[in-house]
Write a protein that holds these residues in place. Structure first.
Motif, short mmCIF file in Angstrom:
data_model
loop_
_atom_site.label_atom_id
_atom_site.label_comp_id
_atom_site.label_asym_id
_atom_site.label_seq_id
_atom_site.Cartn_x
_atom_site.Cartn_y
_atom_site.Cartn_z
N GLU A 243 0.83 -1.20 0.00
CA GLU A 243 0.00 0.00 0.00
C GLU A 243 0.87 1.26 0.00
OE1 GLU A 243 -3.74 0.08 2.42
OE2 GLU A 243 -2.89 1.91 3.26
N MET A 244 1.92 1.24 0.81
CA MET A 244 2.81 2.40 0.85
C MET A 244 3.50 2.61 -0.49
SD MET A 244 4.63 2.91 4.53
CE MET A 244 4.94 1.19 4.92
N LEU A 247 1.08 4.21 -2.87
CA LEU A 247 0.89 5.64 -2.60
C LEU A 247 2.13 6.44 -3.02
CD1 LEU A 247 -0.96 5.36 0.81
CD2 LEU A 247 -1.92 6.09 -1.39
N SER A 248 3.28 5.83 -2.89
CA SER A 248 4.51 6.48 -3.33
C SER A 248 4.51 6.64 -4.85
CB SER A 248 5.69 5.65 -2.83
OG SER A 248 6.83 5.84 -3.59
N SER A 251 1.98 9.25 -5.77
CA SER A 251 2.45 10.59 -5.41
C SER A 251 3.44 11.11 -6.45
CB SER A 251 3.09 10.58 -4.02
OG SER A 251 2.09 10.40 -3.04
N MET A 271 -10.47 3.70 -0.93
CA MET A 271 -9.27 3.83 -0.07
C MET A 271 -9.69 4.02 1.39
SD MET A 271 -7.14 6.31 -2.69
CE MET A 271 -5.70 6.68 -1.70
N HIS A 272 -10.64 4.92 1.63
CA HIS A 272 -11.10 5.14 3.01
C HIS A 272 -11.88 3.92 3.54
CE1 HIS A 272 -9.55 9.17 3.22
NE2 HIS A 272 -10.29 9.60 2.21
N GLU A 275 -9.27 1.63 4.80
CA GLU A 275 -8.77 2.14 6.10
C GLU A 275 -9.74 1.77 7.22
OE1 GLU A 275 -8.23 6.36 5.75
OE2 GLU A 275 -6.29 6.19 4.73
N TYR A 286 -4.84 -1.80 0.19
CA TYR A 286 -5.15 -1.64 -1.23
C TYR A 286 -3.89 -1.35 -2.02
CZ TYR A 286 -4.94 3.27 0.22
OH TYR A 286 -4.53 4.46 0.74
#
Lengths: 336, 336
Positions: A243-244, A247-248, A251, A271-272, A275, A286
């Motif tokens: 997931e990180m 997001l990287s 971004s 996404m939320h 969470e 995700y």
């Protein structure tokens, strides 16, 4: 690479599965040969399948490509013709081919159809051209049609090695599909037409995102964490690092100029949603490819509950739940 | 700092406006003194106003804080009491105060109420305590209550200088509110309650985002571009750099661990809405603070068209359109 025979042999059909990246491929070192800037890791996605039949024939005056029953022209045809040209060069022939291909999932839905598509095409076409190649060789040829397709030759968990001393870039298997049973719940959303191809978006990111290099600097650590998570069957480590990294990667795209925002309102809603699942002690993470759809990663015992909640709270266009699947296979049933 | 008098004088009322950051403040070098990691630039937002009346009185046994008619307790009260303590220390008194404050916009809507709030409080309280301070001194005191409030002392376009040789951190005016007329269309969305305070989210970003330092490296260039855009009244340069810096700041938040995703589905809907405006040749850019709401930046001639389209296509909770406004003012009409 050993060329056994350059004589055209038979009609060949291959089945390949898509793959879901845990560490993303984003950016090429070599645009022509498709050498990536970084190693990536995926698992093969059993439920997303392409079946392709290729037949070379002296009677053809040009290549044909029929996808899901529709004769292709323009860009989709050109990508297949260019790829056949690579295979013809290796097998020293100039005979044209007929290519039939079928996806078991909606092609335009923004799922990674080029991964399974080029893996199946490479496998079927090289075989039909009389070449006997191993998976390393196949992955190197397939990579030139679609980078991420090279990861679909193996089942289970696969790493695409960006580059080595021999300047080769190919896939290796980290663990097979029976090693570690996870679930990939693919959430297919209404996806607007993309304004820029993935290829162009990657090029833009390298040139304009202030974070492109910083992301590369994180990858050795994250690749090592994912390899270890696979080895130790540690789902929470695998999911959180995936997931990180997603997001990287996003971004980097978001901070390109102009910004590349692949997310739709529904993407952020999911996404939320994920969470919130974690707050309910449901192990779920995700990951998102170049588009609006998400893959919710979980373990088998939460699969049913997550699908149920998705249907209640999100109501996506389609939900496809998959486990890690096998690599490319040549089969005897042809599409024509 | 010159302390003219430590005698308590009068009841004082001040009016301050919020400000909208074009280059964001994200991360502190000093948590206690609120020294930021980077310079930031904003304009003062005329339409978002806080009015605050402060009276010190020997009769009070403790500080009171009434916000929009409601007596505050807990955290909101504590922030005001802590800030009054700083002002009491400077004015060498220990008399307690009564603070009445009113925002002309919904406090909980995720708008930057602490900027206008602390600017008005600092101005009213120092004045009521008999201190005669200039705007530089006021901005330094106010900063310790809420960092971004230091930018609200000046009208128009304002830069918050992170730090200098004297270890001072304060705001300066780049151009007044009549220099360059732009519009800030504040799109107020249904905002879920935030799980983490802005302060904690910043700390998390410094510690965990792989992009935190890379963003700082981009800032000298982007600050220079914004200063030049203001000087040359170049709206497209101002807007596009502001939008990029907003995406850069949010990407730093998104890549923190755990991820800080302030956007809701509607946020992303408005982001794409603004992208589409540009395709229609309407000059518009967005910026987003720590939350779901957006500021659509445009020039006066497009204001009406954008508000109309927002009402048709987005239907937000509230639309507040603002021009650049003046700095803090002390006024004669009190709230009690």
């Amino acid at each position: 690479m050993i060329i056994l025979k350059s004589v055209i042999t038979t009609k060949t059909t291959a089945i390949a599965h898509s793959n879901t990246a845990l560490i993303k491929y984003w950016g090429k070192r070599d645009e022509e040969l498709i050498i990536p800037m970084n190693n990536s890791i995926s698992f093969t996605t059993e439920a997303l399948t392409t079946t392709t039949t290729v037949e070379f024939s002296e009677e053809l005056t040009k290549d044909n490509f029929i996808l899901n029953g529709t004769e292709q022209t323009g860009k989709p045809l050109k990508r297949v013709v260019d790829h056949l040209a690579i295979i013809r060069e290796i097998s020293q022939t100039n005979v044209k081919a007929k290519v039939y291909s079928e996806n078991n999932f909606p092609t335009a839905a923004g799922l990674a159809s080029s991964a399974s598509g080029f893996a199946a095409l490479t496998s079927a076409a090289t075989n039909a051209a009389g070449l006997k190649l191993d998976k390393k060789e196949l992955s190197m040829i397939s990579r030139r049609g679609s980078g991420s397709s090279c990861r679909s030759f193996y089942g289970g968990y696969v790493e695409w090695i960006a580059n080595n001393e021999q300047n080769e870039s190919y896939a290796i298997q980290l663990a097979d599909e029976n090693w570690f049973d996870i679930r990939d719940i693919v959430v297919v959303l209404k996806t607007p037409e993309r304004k820029m191809s993935t290829r162009d978006a990657m090029k833009l990111s390298i040139k304009t995102s202030p974070f492109f290099k910083s992301r590369l600097d994180t990858l050795d650590t994250n690749l090592a964490k994912i390899r270890l998570a696979i080895k130790e069957r540690d789902f929470n480590s695998l999911g959180s690092v995936a997931e990180m990294d997603c997001l990287s990667m996003h971004s980097v795209a978001i901070t390109s100029n102009p910004p590349q925002i692949f997310w739709t309102p529904d993407t952020v809603k999911v996404m939320h949603f994920v969470e919130n699942l974690r707050e309910e002690k449901i192990d779920a993470y995700y990951t998102i490819d170049t588009g609006a759809n998400l893959h919710i990663l979980t373990i088998p015992k939460f699969e049913h509950e997550i699908v149920k909640q998705l249907e209640e709270k999100i109501l996506p266009e389609k939900i496809i739940s998959s486990k890690p699947g096998p690599g490319v296979k040549v089969v005897n049933e042809h599409l024509f």
